[in-house]
Design a protein around this motif. Structure first.
Motif, PDB file in Angstrom:
ATOM      1  N   ARG B 169     -27.408 -12.224  16.462  1.00  9.64           N
ATOM      2  CA  ARG B 169     -27.098 -12.327  17.893  1.00  9.64           C
ATOM      3  C   ARG B 169     -28.164 -11.616  18.714  1.00  9.64           C
ATOM      4  O   ARG B 169     -28.655 -12.139  19.714  1.00  9.64           O
ATOM      5  CB  ARG B 169     -25.720 -11.697  18.127  1.00  9.64           C
ATOM      6  CG  ARG B 169     -25.289 -11.590  19.584  1.00  9.64           C
ATOM      7  CD  ARG B 169     -24.142 -10.607  19.725  1.00  9.64           C
ATOM      8  NE  ARG B 169     -24.555  -9.241  19.364  1.00  9.64           N
ATOM      9  CZ  ARG B 169     -23.715  -8.239  19.149  1.00  9.64           C
ATOM     10  NH1 ARG B 169     -22.420  -8.420  19.223  1.00  9.64           N
ATOM     11  NH2 ARG B 169     -24.172  -7.031  18.835  1.00  9.64           N
ATOM     12  N   THR B 173     -33.204 -14.494  19.637  1.00  7.51           N
ATOM     13  CA  THR B 173     -32.849 -14.827  21.010  1.00  7.51           C
ATOM     14  C   THR B 173     -33.064 -16.298  21.310  1.00  7.51           C
ATOM     15  O   THR B 173     -32.411 -16.868  22.161  1.00  7.51           O
ATOM     16  CB  THR B 173     -33.673 -13.971  21.990  1.00  7.51           C
ATOM     17  OG1 THR B 173     -35.033 -13.950  21.521  1.00  7.51           O
ATOM     18  CG2 THR B 173     -33.148 -12.560  22.070  1.00  7.51           C
ATOM     19  N   ARG B 177     -27.913 -23.042  21.194  1.00  5.93           N
ATOM     20  CA  ARG B 177     -26.733 -22.539  21.890  1.00  5.93           C
ATOM     21  C   ARG B 177     -25.532 -22.323  20.960  1.00  5.93           C
ATOM     22  O   ARG B 177     -24.873 -21.282  20.990  1.00  5.93           O
ATOM     23  CB  ARG B 177     -26.367 -23.532  22.993  1.00  5.93           C
ATOM     24  CG  ARG B 177     -25.241 -23.077  23.902  1.00  5.93           C
ATOM     25  CD  ARG B 177     -24.895 -24.190  24.882  1.00  5.93           C
ATOM     26  NE  ARG B 177     -25.989 -24.405  25.820  1.00  5.93           N
ATOM     27  CZ  ARG B 177     -26.074 -23.771  26.999  1.00  5.93           C
ATOM     28  NH1 ARG B 177     -25.132 -22.920  27.344  1.00  5.93           N
ATOM     29  NH2 ARG B 177     -27.074 -24.016  27.803  1.00  5.93           N
ATOM     30  N   ARG B 179     -25.414 -21.788  17.786  1.00  8.60           N
ATOM     31  CA  ARG B 179     -25.616 -20.651  16.886  1.00  8.60           C
ATOM     32  C   ARG B 179     -25.383 -19.333  17.628  1.00  8.60           C
ATOM     33  O   ARG B 179     -24.750 -18.415  17.113  1.00  8.60           O
ATOM     34  CB  ARG B 179     -27.034 -20.663  16.325  1.00  8.60           C
ATOM     35  CG  ARG B 179     -27.199 -21.586  15.125  1.00  8.60           C
ATOM     36  CD  ARG B 179     -28.561 -21.367  14.509  1.00  8.60           C
ATOM     37  NE  ARG B 179     -28.893 -22.405  13.549  1.00  8.60           N
ATOM     38  CZ  ARG B 179     -28.726 -22.279  12.224  1.00  8.60           C
ATOM     39  NH1 ARG B 179     -28.231 -21.172  11.724  1.00  8.60           N
ATOM     40  NH2 ARG B 179     -29.056 -23.256  11.417  1.00  8.60           N
ATOM     41  N   ARG B 180     -25.922 -19.260  18.845  1.00  8.19           N
ATOM     42  CA  ARG B 180     -25.747 -18.019  19.604  1.00  8.19           C
ATOM     43  C   ARG B 180     -24.264 -17.743  19.824  1.00  8.19           C
ATOM     44  O   ARG B 180     -23.782 -16.638  19.669  1.00  8.19           O
ATOM     45  CB  ARG B 180     -26.485 -18.115  20.944  1.00  8.19           C
ATOM     46  CG  ARG B 180     -27.906 -17.578  20.866  1.00  8.19           C
ATOM     47  CD  ARG B 180     -28.568 -17.612  22.202  1.00  8.19           C
ATOM     48  NE  ARG B 180     -28.636 -18.993  22.695  1.00  8.19           N
ATOM     49  CZ  ARG B 180     -29.026 -19.343  23.899  1.00  8.19           C
ATOM     50  NH1 ARG B 180     -29.385 -18.420  24.761  1.00  8.19           N
ATOM     51  NH2 ARG B 180     -29.070 -20.602  24.253  1.00  8.19           N
ATOM     52  N   TRP B 181     -23.550 -18.829  20.175  1.00 10.46           N
ATOM     53  CA  TRP B 181     -22.109 -18.692  20.397  1.00 10.46           C
ATOM     54  C   TRP B 181     -21.416 -18.229  19.103  1.00 10.46           C
ATOM     55  O   TRP B 181     -20.631 -17.288  19.107  1.00 10.46           O
ATOM     56  CB  TRP B 181     -21.555 -20.039  20.849  1.00 10.46           C
ATOM     57  CG  TRP B 181     -20.061 -20.032  21.014  1.00 10.46           C
ATOM     58  CD1 TRP B 181     -19.361 -19.605  22.105  1.00 10.46           C
ATOM     59  CD2 TRP B 181     -19.081 -20.420  20.042  1.00 10.46           C
ATOM     60  NE1 TRP B 181     -18.021 -19.709  21.882  1.00 10.46           N
ATOM     61  CE2 TRP B 181     -17.813 -20.211  20.622  1.00 10.46           C
ATOM     62  CE3 TRP B 181     -19.149 -20.934  18.735  1.00 10.46           C
ATOM     63  CZ2 TRP B 181     -16.626 -20.489  19.954  1.00 10.46           C
ATOM     64  CZ3 TRP B 181     -17.964 -21.205  18.068  1.00 10.46           C
ATOM     65  CH2 TRP B 181     -16.717 -20.996  18.672  1.00 10.46           C
ATOM     66  N   TYR B 183     -22.648 -16.723  16.380  1.00 11.35           N
ATOM     67  CA  TYR B 183     -22.994 -15.379  15.943  1.00 11.35           C
ATOM     68  C   TYR B 183     -22.334 -14.331  16.857  1.00 11.35           C
ATOM     69  O   TYR B 183     -21.894 -13.289  16.389  1.00 11.35           O
ATOM     70  CB  TYR B 183     -24.523 -15.190  15.932  1.00 11.35           C
ATOM     71  CG  TYR B 183     -25.240 -16.103  14.941  1.00 11.35           C
ATOM     72  CD1 TYR B 183     -24.624 -16.459  13.749  1.00 11.35           C
ATOM     73  CD2 TYR B 183     -26.517 -16.599  15.199  1.00 11.35           C
ATOM     74  CE1 TYR B 183     -25.257 -17.301  12.849  1.00 11.35           C
ATOM     75  CE2 TYR B 183     -27.161 -17.440  14.298  1.00 11.35           C
ATOM     76  CZ  TYR B 183     -26.528 -17.791  13.125  1.00 11.35           C
ATOM     77  OH  TYR B 183     -27.139 -18.614  12.230  1.00 11.35           O
ATOM     78  N   ARG B 184     -22.274 -14.670  18.152  1.00 10.83           N
ATOM     79  CA  ARG B 184     -21.677 -13.699  19.081  1.00 10.83           C
ATOM     80  C   ARG B 184     -20.191 -13.530  18.760  1.00 10.83           C
ATOM     81  O   ARG B 184     -19.676 -12.421  18.677  1.00 10.83           O
ATOM     82  CB  ARG B 184     -21.866 -14.172  20.527  1.00 10.83           C
ATOM     83  CG  ARG B 184     -21.587 -13.066  21.539  1.00 10.83           C
ATOM     84  CD  ARG B 184     -21.723 -13.557  22.971  1.00 10.83           C
ATOM     85  NE  ARG B 184     -20.688 -14.519  23.301  1.00 10.83           N
ATOM     86  CZ  ARG B 184     -20.928 -15.775  23.686  1.00 10.83           C
ATOM     87  NH1 ARG B 184     -22.160 -16.203  23.798  1.00 10.83           N
ATOM     88  NH2 ARG B 184     -19.937 -16.599  23.961  1.00 10.83           N
TER      89      ARG B 184
END
Lengths: 228, 447
Positions: B169, B173, B177, B179-181, B183-184
């Protein structure tokens, strides 16, 4: 409550297989056909099994008519995950066709291999289909579930109903499975094992009386009278 | 990664397979997908026509679906063994391979459970097990234990992922999108404080201890599916421990296969090296010895006593129609491991890979030889049962193995292959994950 049991006199049995046919007509077991039967897919609740003992020149051929043993301590009932197979108050081992999930644990647990599985949707030729037993209790079973000999439980229910309708007390002699009724040699006896005066109870105590795989402790209620 | 200059070598190794996917990898996925589709098609036909499309009959009511069930639940032991047991015994060299192992547990259990569903005549009535389930049936012991084992091993797989999720996360950077969601959300707001690590480590330690008896229980109740019946050679007290030994044995073998393939494809040579191959190779050899012992104990007792019903089955295995499979199994599970693994030179990626392929095939045969021969010769044997698996069963089996590999590879395209924080902990405390040949093979104080 009677404890229903059967005695089969192997001295009298001529291996005519009328019992097998009567069972099929009474209980609507499907026709597997020769190819499927050769593959071990025939559904015969009451099979007459040939067994060859010894080797030439000392050979003996035996025939064992084999219904469900209706064990008092049935290994099949023990293992069913959903209580689809159970022993009813008459001591008869039955299957709830609407509940069976077809896992076949009971079929491998039965040491007598008397339980059958519906590999396909049941089939009959048009001629045979016209002669299916209309009794809803023996309506053809769908594919994917297990079935077996029930001592013609539908006949017990009918006999009890008939006795009630006639206003008399139901007696053990009112009820007889199709294989016993049809036996051409009168080799089969059926009745209440708990009634010491009944013929079947007396024959079950005969020194000739044996049960299959008695040593397993399953307490079968089908007795055989050894060939003399 | 110009925007992420602060990545360490470990992070680069772990991040890169998540960020880049080669054409070759897509082709592997496509091939596996095609095999899964083949199996799914075969199952659709079976569902439409009935189990008659298999080679099953009376009295051989169970066939290779049950064989697969025992096999898949068996290999699920790999994750627990490597991860939980080595964690409890504080073996430091486990750190780089724990996740590779734990993921096998989760997916192998899924595939195992799937085999039971495939084998059911009326899968549409599955809920009957919940509604009418009776605990007197070993089948329900299986449903319960495997369910509990699956949930706890997924939880155990997830716990060490939390700090890794946070790192992905924070450091990746430029991730897509979704993946970011992902992992977060999965990082659960992890900040990496000392208190968080203390709690996490404690929870992981508890789960490791909970998992070991659970795993033992699962492999035991799987064996009791057979052991609780009166079938000759199934009705045996040896089955519980025999299945556990077989499970660990086949589990380590499958771990070797996945570990070696991933090591090569994911370039993990700096983290998975001699030490892992040497120690795990010795463990595999030890399990082979245990397996030989149990196999000898089972067959010698049966053969010597020669009770007619059991002898019927055992003679078919040792001398009769099943003997090519039986002796093949002995070669694959006993001769091959000993011929290669007793030598230090054999406990290399290549040597262990050869042995592992041999053991995986051998252990599948072992499961087959447990399920089928007893059924062909029941106690009341007027006739010998026959069983010839059909193309349907082959397709479903191949499809199942392909599905296991597919899920496994897809998992590691989304989640990091190693617990980065755990590996760093080892490095930070002066431990070396990879040791050279010159160090003594067995060094007791590694943690």
């Amino acid at each position: 409550m009677p404890r229903w049991g059967m005695v089969i006199d192997l001295d009298k049995c001529s291996a005519c297989q009328a019992c097998t046919v009567a069972c099929r007509m009474e209980n609507n077991t499907p026709v597997a056909g020769p190819a499927q039967a050769a593959q071990g897919r025939a559904i015969l609740w009451n099979e007459v099994i040939p067994s060859v003992e010894g080797e030439y020149p000392n050979v003996k051929m035996r025939f064992i008519p084999r219904p469900c043993m209706q064990c008092d301590d049935p290994p099949c009932v023990k293992v069913c995950p959903v209580q689809a197979t159970y022993k009813n108050e008459d001591g008869i081992v039955l299957i709830d066709y609407d509940r069976c999930i077809g896992c076949r644990f009971c079929t491998v647990a039965c040491p007598y291999t008397v339980r059958y599985f519906n590999w396909f949707e049941p089939q009959w030729s048009p001629e045979l289909r016209a002669h299916l037993n209309p009794d809803p209790e023996v309506a053809p079973r769908p594919k994917g579930i297990v079935e077996k000999c029930t001592f013609c439980i539908q006949r017990l229910h009918k006999a009890k109903q008939a006795a009630q309708d006639a206003g008399r007390v139901f007696q053990a002699s009112d009820y007889v499975p199709a294989c016993v009724e049809t036996c051409t040699e009168r080799a089969r006896y059926f009745g209440d094992l708990d009634d010491p005066t009944s013929l079947v109870a007396q024959l079950a105590k005969s020194p000739r009386a044996v049960r299959l795989l008695e040593e397993l402790g399953t307490q079968p209620k089908v007795f055989y009278l050894r060939e003399g | 990664m110009s925007d992420q200059p602060e990545l360490s070598d470990l992070e680069r190794t772990v991040f890169s397979p998540l960020q880049k996917t080669s054409l070759g990898f897509w082709m592997v996925l496509a091939a596996l997908g095609a095999l899964v589709l083949w199996g799914a098609l075969a199952y659709a036909i079976q569902l439409r026509d009935g189990l008659g499309v298999t080679g099953l009959d009376r009295p051989v009511y169970w066939g290779i679906y049950l064989t697969n069930f025992v096999f898949f639940t068996g290999i699920s032991m790999a994750g627990t063994l490597i991860s939980a047991i080595l964690r409890v015994t504080q073996a430091g060299w486990r750190r780089s391979i724990t996740r590779i192992a734990e993921a096998i547990t989760a997916f192998a259990l899924m595939l195992g459970a799937l085999q039971i569903l495939i084998d059911m005549g009326r899968v549409d009535r599955l809920l009957n097990v919940l509604v009418f389930g009776r605990f007197q049936s070993p089948m329900l012991w299986d449903f319960t234990c495997i369910g509990a084992y699956f949930l706890s091993s997924v939880f155990y797989l997830y716990l060490p992922l939390i700090p890794d999720m946070a790192r992905l996360r924070d450091k990746w950077t430029g991730a897509p999108r979704w993946r970011r969601w992902l992992y977060r959300v999965l990082a659960l707001g992890w900040r990496g404080t000392a208190e968080q690590f203390r709690r996490l480590e404690k929870l992981i330690a508890i789960m490791a201890i909970v998992l070991i008896p659970t795993a033992a229980l699962v492999h035991t109740v799987v064996s009791w599916l057979f052991g609780m019946t009166l079938e000759p050679m199934w009705h045996s007290t040896i089955f519980g421990p025999y299945f556990i030994v077989g499970a660990i044995f086949s589990g380590i073998a499958l771990l070797f296969i996945f570990m070696t393939l991933l090591r090569r494809a994911w370039h993990l040579e700096n983290y998975i090296g001699d030490k892992q191959y040497n120690y795990l190779g010795l463990l595999l050899l030890a399990m082979s010895a245990f397996w030989i012992y149990f196999t000898l104990a089972e067959n010698l007792t049966t053969f010597y006593g020669a009770v007619a019903d059991e002898m019927n089955v055992d003679a078919a295995k040792l001398l009769g129609s099943f003997s090519p499979l039986f002796w093949g199994m002995i070669v694959l599970n006993a001769v091959v491991p000993f011929a290669i693994l007793v030598w230090r030179r054999g406990r290399t990626p290549l040597g262990t890979f050869v042995v592992s392929v041999s053991v995986v095939i051998g252990m599948w045969l072992e499961r087959f030889l447990i399920v089928i021969p007893s059924l062909t010769r029941p106690r009341l044997a007027f006739d010998v049962g026959i069983y010839q698996p059909t193309m349907t069963e082959v397709a479903i089996t191949v499809g199942s193995f392909a599905l296991l590999a597919l899920l496994y590879l897809a998992f590691f395209k989304i989640f990091p292959i190693m617990a980065m924080w755990e590996v760093e902990e080892a490095v930070g405390s002066g431990q070396r994950i990879v040791i050279s040949d010159r160090e003594p093979a067995l060094q007791p104080s590694v943690h």
